[in-house]
Motif scaffolding. Structure first.
Motif, PDB file in Angstrom:
ATOM      1  N   ASP A  38      34.846  54.398  33.707  1.00 46.85           N
ATOM      2  CA  ASP A  38      35.130  53.408  32.327  1.00 46.85           C
ATOM      3  C   ASP A  38      36.365  52.606  32.955  1.00 46.85           C
ATOM      4  O   ASP A  38      36.896  52.811  33.738  1.00 46.85           O
ATOM      5  CB  ASP A  38      35.802  54.647  31.327  1.00 46.85           C
ATOM      6  N   ASP A  59      38.580  50.241  30.115  1.00 51.54           N
ATOM      7  CA  ASP A  59      39.779  50.509  29.275  1.00 51.54           C
ATOM      8  C   ASP A  59      40.344  51.850  29.158  1.00 51.54           C
ATOM      9  O   ASP A  59      39.655  52.787  28.710  1.00 51.54           O
ATOM     10  CB  ASP A  59      39.479  50.064  28.049  1.00 51.54           C
ATOM     11  N   GLU A  60      41.790  51.590  29.342  1.00 52.77           N
ATOM     12  CA  GLU A  60      42.606  53.126  29.178  1.00 52.77           C
ATOM     13  C   GLU A  60      42.066  53.981  30.256  1.00 52.77           C
ATOM     14  O   GLU A  60      42.839  55.107  30.517  1.00 52.77           O
ATOM     15  CB  GLU A  60      42.327  53.617  27.895  1.00 52.77           C
ATOM     16  N   THR A  61      41.333  53.768  31.270  1.00 47.54           N
ATOM     17  CA  THR A  61      40.952  54.598  32.412  1.00 47.54           C
ATOM     18  C   THR A  61      41.781  53.956  33.556  1.00 47.54           C
ATOM     19  O   THR A  61      42.259  54.478  34.334  1.00 47.54           O
ATOM     20  CB  THR A  61      39.513  54.901  32.517  1.00 47.54           C
ATOM     21  N   ASP A  97      38.312  58.047  29.807  1.00 50.88           N
ATOM     22  CA  ASP A  97      39.360  58.944  29.065  1.00 50.88           C
ATOM     23  C   ASP A  97      38.771  59.182  27.475  1.00 50.88           C
ATOM     24  O   ASP A  97      39.657  59.832  26.686  1.00 50.88           O
ATOM     25  CB  ASP A  97      40.617  57.715  29.045  1.00 50.88           C
ATOM     26  N   ASP A 105      32.738  58.513  27.141  1.00 55.36           N
ATOM     27  CA  ASP A 105      32.395  59.158  28.505  1.00 55.36           C
ATOM     28  C   ASP A 105      31.872  60.196  28.868  1.00 55.36           C
ATOM     29  O   ASP A 105      30.679  60.375  29.573  1.00 55.36           O
ATOM     30  CB  ASP A 105      33.597  58.594  29.099  1.00 55.36           C
TER      31      ASP A 105
HETATM   32 MG   LIG Z   1      38.461  54.096  27.843  1.00 53.21          MG
END
Ligand SMILES: [Mg+2]
Length: 234
Positions: free
Chosen positions: A10, A12-14, A187, A192
């Motif tokens: 993933d 974004d934010e991962t 995340d 996911d």
């Molecule tokens: Mg994410």
């Protein structure tokens, strides 16, 4: 023997630090649009309200209650309405600025570049992300992440968004991989992890905030460094 041939990440934010990059952009917008002159609004209030409203809208998007365009259209008007600030004359250009500038911010999740570099010679690596082609490509380029990935599968490209099995199947087909030799690293437990599970792919749940849950995940990590223990056998 190595268990996986393909790693699907993933974005974004991962790997790409959406929050830190958004904060940096919002503080620039606060100054550029002189929001400090509007009542007693502080940049902290503005940033906090952005995350509250944006999170709410993305939550609705994940539940398929609204379209992605609506997030873009509605977030700034809603933020100012909630802050009690009359900013109707600037919301459109503010939204445009945010969309234009935030993907160019380069901050990554701690240890992202280091672990990708270490994994690069052992695996085929790809991205599966719910996002627009152009925006996700900008994030990858400006952050330097683009060099690690063979394929970037966006929901725009796949015409389906995580957790829909279609986007995972599209990704597997695109890179000519089997689900059994692939793992999804992300995340978000729903988009996911559950999404990957539904197509028979193993999963690594990146859970930096240590949220509690009862989903049966293949692996769970709190820091990207821990990927080396799972994927590099060290
Ligand atoms: Mg994410």
């Amino acid at each position: 023997m190595k268990k996986y041939k393909h790693l699907f990440f993933d974005l974004d934010e991962t790997l790409w630090d959406y929050k830190a990059n958004a904060v940096d952009t919002l503080i620039e917008l606060f100054e550029k649009f002189e929001l400090g002159t509007k009542g007693d609004l502080t940049s902290d209030d503005f940033v906090a309200e952005f995350f509250r409203t944006n999170g709410e809208l993305w939550g609705k998007f994940d539940k398929r209650q609204i379209e992605k365009d609506q997030i873009r259209r509605e977030r700034f008007p809603l933020i100012f309405e909630r802050l009690g600030v009359d900013a109707h004359e600037i919301v459109d250009s503010m939204q445009k600025c945010f969309i234009h500038e935030s993907p160019k911010k380069p901050k990554l999740i701690d240890y992202a570049a280091e672990i990708l570099q270490a994994l690069l010679k052992h695996y085929n690596m790809h991205i599966i992300t719910n996002g627009f082609e152009e925006i996700q490509a900008t994030k990858l380029k400006y952050s330097g992440l683009d060099i690690y990935f063979q394929e970037v599968i966006t929901s725009e490209r796949a015409h389906a968004q995580k957790p829909d099995p279609e986007i995972f199947l599209f990704a597997l087909k695109t890179v000519n991989a089997k689900a059994s030799e692939s793992v999804m690293i992300g995340d978000n437990l729903v988009t996911d992890i559950q999404g990957a599970r539904n197509v028979g792919m193993e999963q690594i749940f990146f859970n930096p905030c240590k949220i509690t849950h009862d989903l049966d995940v293949t692996h769970e990590i709190n820091h990207l460094f821990e990927l080396s223990g799972i994927l590099l056998n060290v």
